[in-house]
Every structure is written in structure tokens, then in C-alpha cells.
Design a protein around this motif. Structure first.
Motif, PDB file in Angstrom:
ATOM      1  N   VAL A 186      -9.203 -13.019  20.372  1.00 52.86           N
ATOM      2  CA  VAL A 186      -9.731 -12.220  19.258  1.00 52.86           C
ATOM      3  C   VAL A 186     -10.177 -13.163  18.152  1.00 52.86           C
ATOM      4  N   PHE A 187     -11.378 -12.932  17.624  1.00 52.86           N
ATOM      5  CA  PHE A 187     -11.854 -13.710  16.484  1.00 52.86           C
ATOM      6  C   PHE A 187     -11.973 -12.775  15.296  1.00 52.86           C
ATOM      7  N   GLN A 188     -11.349 -13.157  14.184  1.00 55.17           N
ATOM      8  CA  GLN A 188     -11.271 -12.247  13.045  1.00 55.17           C
ATOM      9  C   GLN A 188     -11.708 -12.928  11.763  1.00 55.17           C
ATOM     10  N   THR A 189     -12.539 -12.232  11.001  1.00 51.67           N
ATOM     11  CA  THR A 189     -12.925 -12.671   9.666  1.00 51.67           C
ATOM     12  C   THR A 189     -12.563 -11.553   8.692  1.00 51.67           C
ATOM     13  N   ASP A 190     -12.914 -11.749   7.432  1.00 49.42           N
ATOM     14  CA  ASP A 190     -12.620 -10.714   6.438  1.00 49.42           C
ATOM     15  C   ASP A 190     -13.495  -9.478   6.618  1.00 49.42           C
ATOM     16  N   ASN A 191     -14.608  -9.612   7.358  1.00 47.48           N
ATOM     17  CA  ASN A 191     -15.556  -8.503   7.476  1.00 47.48           C
ATOM     18  C   ASN A 191     -15.679  -7.953   8.889  1.00 47.48           C
ATOM     19  N   PHE A 192     -15.475  -8.788   9.906  1.00 40.53           N
ATOM     20  CA  PHE A 192     -15.625  -8.301  11.276  1.00 40.53           C
ATOM     21  C   PHE A 192     -14.597  -8.927  12.207  1.00 40.53           C
ATOM     22  N   VAL A 193     -14.362  -8.207  13.318  1.00 38.55           N
ATOM     23  CA  VAL A 193     -13.447  -8.677  14.356  1.00 38.55           C
ATOM     24  C   VAL A 193     -14.185  -8.609  15.689  1.00 38.55           C
ATOM     25  N   LEU A 194     -14.113  -9.696  16.466  1.00 39.49           N
ATOM     26  CA  LEU A 194     -14.762  -9.734  17.776  1.00 39.49           C
ATOM     27  C   LEU A 194     -13.689  -9.864  18.852  1.00 39.49           C
ATOM     28  N   TYR A 195     -13.644  -8.876  19.753  1.00 41.83           N
ATOM     29  CA  TYR A 195     -12.696  -8.883  20.862  1.00 41.83           C
ATOM     30  C   TYR A 195     -13.423  -9.405  22.095  1.00 41.83           C
TER      31      TYR A 195
ATOM     32  N   ALA B 247       0.870  -1.175   0.000  1.00 40.89           N
ATOM     33  CA  ALA B 247       0.000   0.000   0.000  1.00 40.89           C
ATOM     34  C   ALA B 247       0.901   1.217   0.000  1.00 40.89           C
ATOM     35  N   GLU B 248       0.564   2.196  -0.827  1.00 39.37           N
ATOM     36  CA  GLU B 248       1.396   3.397  -0.932  1.00 39.37           C
ATOM     37  C   GLU B 248       0.810   4.579  -0.175  1.00 39.37           C
ATOM     38  N   THR B 249      -0.396   4.415   0.361  1.00 39.73           N
ATOM     39  CA  THR B 249      -1.038   5.463   1.158  1.00 39.73           C
ATOM     40  C   THR B 249      -1.687   4.845   2.389  1.00 39.73           C
ATOM     41  N   GLY B 250      -2.038   5.707   3.351  1.00 36.79           N
ATOM     42  CA  GLY B 250      -2.703   5.218   4.547  1.00 36.79           C
ATOM     43  C   GLY B 250      -4.068   4.636   4.250  1.00 36.79           C
ATOM     44  N   SER B 251      -4.842   5.310   3.403  1.00 37.29           N
ATOM     45  CA  SER B 251      -6.183   4.825   3.080  1.00 37.29           C
ATOM     46  C   SER B 251      -6.129   3.482   2.373  1.00 37.29           C
ATOM     47  N   GLU B 252      -5.140   3.330   1.499  1.00 41.69           N
ATOM     48  CA  GLU B 252      -4.977   2.051   0.800  1.00 41.69           C
ATOM     49  C   GLU B 252      -4.581   0.956   1.794  1.00 41.69           C
ATOM     50  N   ALA B 253      -3.778   1.308   2.791  1.00 39.46           N
ATOM     51  CA  ALA B 253      -3.347   0.341   3.799  1.00 39.46           C
ATOM     52  C   ALA B 253      -4.532  -0.182   4.608  1.00 39.46           C
ATOM     53  N   LEU B 254      -5.412   0.718   5.028  1.00 44.42           N
ATOM     54  CA  LEU B 254      -6.590   0.300   5.800  1.00 44.42           C
ATOM     55  C   LEU B 254      -7.494  -0.598   4.963  1.00 44.42           C
ATOM     56  N   LYS B 255      -7.577  -0.307   3.679  1.00 37.97           N
ATOM     57  CA  LYS B 255      -8.364  -1.152   2.776  1.00 37.97           C
ATOM     58  C   LYS B 255      -7.767  -2.549   2.700  1.00 37.97           C
ATOM     59  N   ARG B 256      -6.446  -2.638   2.589  1.00 40.01           N
ATOM     60  CA  ARG B 256      -5.787  -3.941   2.534  1.00 40.01           C
ATOM     61  C   ARG B 256      -6.032  -4.745   3.824  1.00 40.01           C
ATOM     62  N   LEU B 257      -6.034  -4.057   4.958  1.00 39.22           N
ATOM     63  CA  LEU B 257      -6.283  -4.744   6.229  1.00 39.22           C
ATOM     64  C   LEU B 257      -7.679  -5.332   6.290  1.00 39.22           C
ATOM     65  N   ASN B 258      -8.635  -4.661   5.662  1.00 41.30           N
ATOM     66  CA  ASN B 258      -9.995  -5.182   5.626  1.00 41.30           C
ATOM     67  C   ASN B 258     -10.151  -6.315   4.617  1.00 41.30           C
ATOM     68  N   GLU B 259      -9.308  -6.309   3.597  1.00 42.68           N
ATOM     69  CA  GLU B 259      -9.429  -7.297   2.520  1.00 42.68           C
ATOM     70  C   GLU B 259      -8.689  -8.595   2.806  1.00 42.68           C
ATOM     71  N   HIS B 260      -7.614  -8.526   3.582  1.00 41.63           N
ATOM     72  CA  HIS B 260      -6.746  -9.691   3.755  1.00 41.63           C
ATOM     73  C   HIS B 260      -6.398  -9.915   5.223  1.00 41.63           C
ATOM     74  N   ARG B 261      -6.047 -11.138   5.524  1.00 40.58           N
ATOM     75  CA  ARG B 261      -5.487 -11.423   6.841  1.00 40.58           C
ATOM     76  C   ARG B 261      -4.007 -11.046   6.793  1.00 40.58           C
ATOM     77  N   ILE B 262      -3.598 -10.142   7.653  1.00 43.19           N
ATOM     78  CA  ILE B 262      -2.217  -9.661   7.683  1.00 43.19           C
ATOM     79  C   ILE B 262      -1.561 -10.093   8.986  1.00 43.19           C
ATOM     80  N   ASP B 263      -0.360 -10.676   8.895  1.00 47.18           N
ATOM     81  CA  ASP B 263       0.341 -11.150  10.091  1.00 47.18           C
ATOM     82  C   ASP B 263       1.396 -10.176  10.589  1.00 47.18           C
TER      83      ASP B 263
END
Length: 234
Positions: A131-140, A33-49
């Protein structure tokens, strides 16, 4: 390696070098991601470690972006930046960073630090199961907090308890009696079918992109309900 890396950096030459380095070290899922907004989008789209984060981005300050990420995820963050003062380093850590590497850097050192952090993460995985995480929601679980598409959604106690129970047993079908006994503590209550159905419908309105065609909260005809999640919990 199955670990996925997100590189947040606007210098394309550096991105290319980091991708080449990570690929050589065995990482196959590398996002950029080359911008902050693009980075947040990637976090919502993919599981990132793990995230490699530059401080100076076109649309935001990397420190502020780190703070935004911390509101929705506890993914490890390593700062890669030319800002070398002690104040900058302290700011990075105070915003939630896990490591701080200054430019220019030794590529092998970056690889070693990435592997060290991911190794520690695997050793503490039982704690991360809160923490439970899916591509659409996260439950803490501990914070009783539901995040959908990066935004906190208010979730009444019983709805939260029902969702938590299903998240703790993904891809497993439960009858109405089983759900009522585990969430409400009583399987003999009159009207439990309607109560469970109403709570499921409300949860679908919160976590599903299309509540009429649910991706997660499925009704298995004649058997009950289940939370389907191919991605698994984190």
C-alpha cells in the motif's frame, strides 16, 4: 515514539486521561475526534498508525465507522467500549477491529495492547508495503485500487501501472524513455512523449487537489517526471 494515535471518543474526560497515558508512554502524535465525520477528516489529514475507537458516538455507530475506515485504510483499530456482550465483541472483530477492550479498563493494559499491536505491525511492514499512502491518495497495489480523499477513483490499467511505478520509486526522476520502457515495455515507440504526457495529465486530474499546480506528479524540466512525496509510503 513516532507512532501516531487517533482517539475517537466523545467523552472528554476519557480523552484527557488517554492522552495523558499515551504521552507518559512516549507517544507524541496524538489526535482526537469526537464524531465519526471528524474521525474520517483526521484520517485524511494525518498519517495514523493506530485508532482507539468508542462504539457509541453522537453521529454514528462505532462498528459502522470501523467498516467505513476499512474501505480506505488497514490501520489497526482497538475498540474501547462499555458494550460487553459476546455479540458486541464478535461484531467488532467482524467489522475489522483488531482488539476489543471493555470499560472500565486498566490504563496500563490499554498501553500494553497498543504497543503489542504496533510491534506486530512493524514486524510485518514488508507486507504493508503493498500500500502506498500520501495525505491525499492511497494506492493499493494488489487490488489495483486508487482512493482519493476516501473515495475510490476509476483508474485505467496503464494509468494505474504508471502511478504504481512512480509510487514505488518516490522522489526519483525518470525520463520519458525510462517510463515508457518500464510501463509500456518499449522505449523506441514513436509518440511516447505525448503518450506519457497525456497519462500524467489524467493522473493529475485524479490525485491532485490543483492539477495546474501539482503537489505530487512533478515535471522536472529537461529531465522527466517524478512523484514527490515527503511523507513516504506505508
Amino acid at each position: 515514539m513516532n507512532d501516531s494515535i487517533l482517539i475517537i471518543e466523545d467523552e472528554r474526560g476519557l480523552i484527557k486521561m488517554l492522552k495523558r497515558l499515551l504521552d507518559k508512554e512516549g507517544f507524541r502524535e496524538i489526535y482526537q475526534a469526537e464524531t465519526g465525520s471528524e474521525a474520517l477528516k483526521r484520517l485524511n489529514e494525518h498519517r495514523i498508525d493506530l485508532i482507539l475507537l468508542d462504539v457509541m458516538l453522537p453521529d454514528t455507530d462505532g462498528f459502522n465507522l470501523c467498516q467505513e475506515i476499512r474501505e480506505i485504510s488497514d490501520v489497526p483499530i482497538i475498540f474501547l467500549t462499555a458494550r460487553t456482550t459476546d455479540i458486541d465483541k464478535l461484531t467488532g472483530f467482524s467489522m475489522g477491529g483488531d482488539d476489543y477492550i471493555t470499560k472500565p479498563f486498566n490504563p496500563l493494559e490499554v498501553a500494553a495492547r497498543i504497543k503489542a499491536i504496533l510491534h506486530r505491525q512493524r514486524r510485518t511492514m514488508p507486507e504493508r508495503s503493498k500500500v502506498f499512502q500520501t495525505d491525499n491518495f492511497v494506492l493499493y497495489y494488489d487490488q489495483a485500487k486508487l482512493m482519493v480523499d476516501g473515495k475510490e477513483i476509476k483508474c485505467p490499467a496503464k494509468e494505474f501501472q504508471l502511478l504504481k511505478f512512480l509510487c514505488q520509486h518516490p522522489n526519483q526522476v525518470f525520463s520519458v524513455d525510462q517510463l515508457y520502457e518500464n510501463v509500456w515495455g518499449d522505449y523506441s515507440m514513436v509518440g511516447k512523449e505525448n503518450t506519457v504526457m497525456v497519462h500524467i495529465r489524467r493522473l493529475r486530474q485524479k490525485i491532485e487537489k490543483d492539477p495546474k499546480h501539482p503537489q505530487y506528479l512533478k515535471n522536472v524540466r529537461g529531465l522527466g517526471y517524478m512523484l514527490e512525496n515527503q511523507r513516504g509510503s506505508q
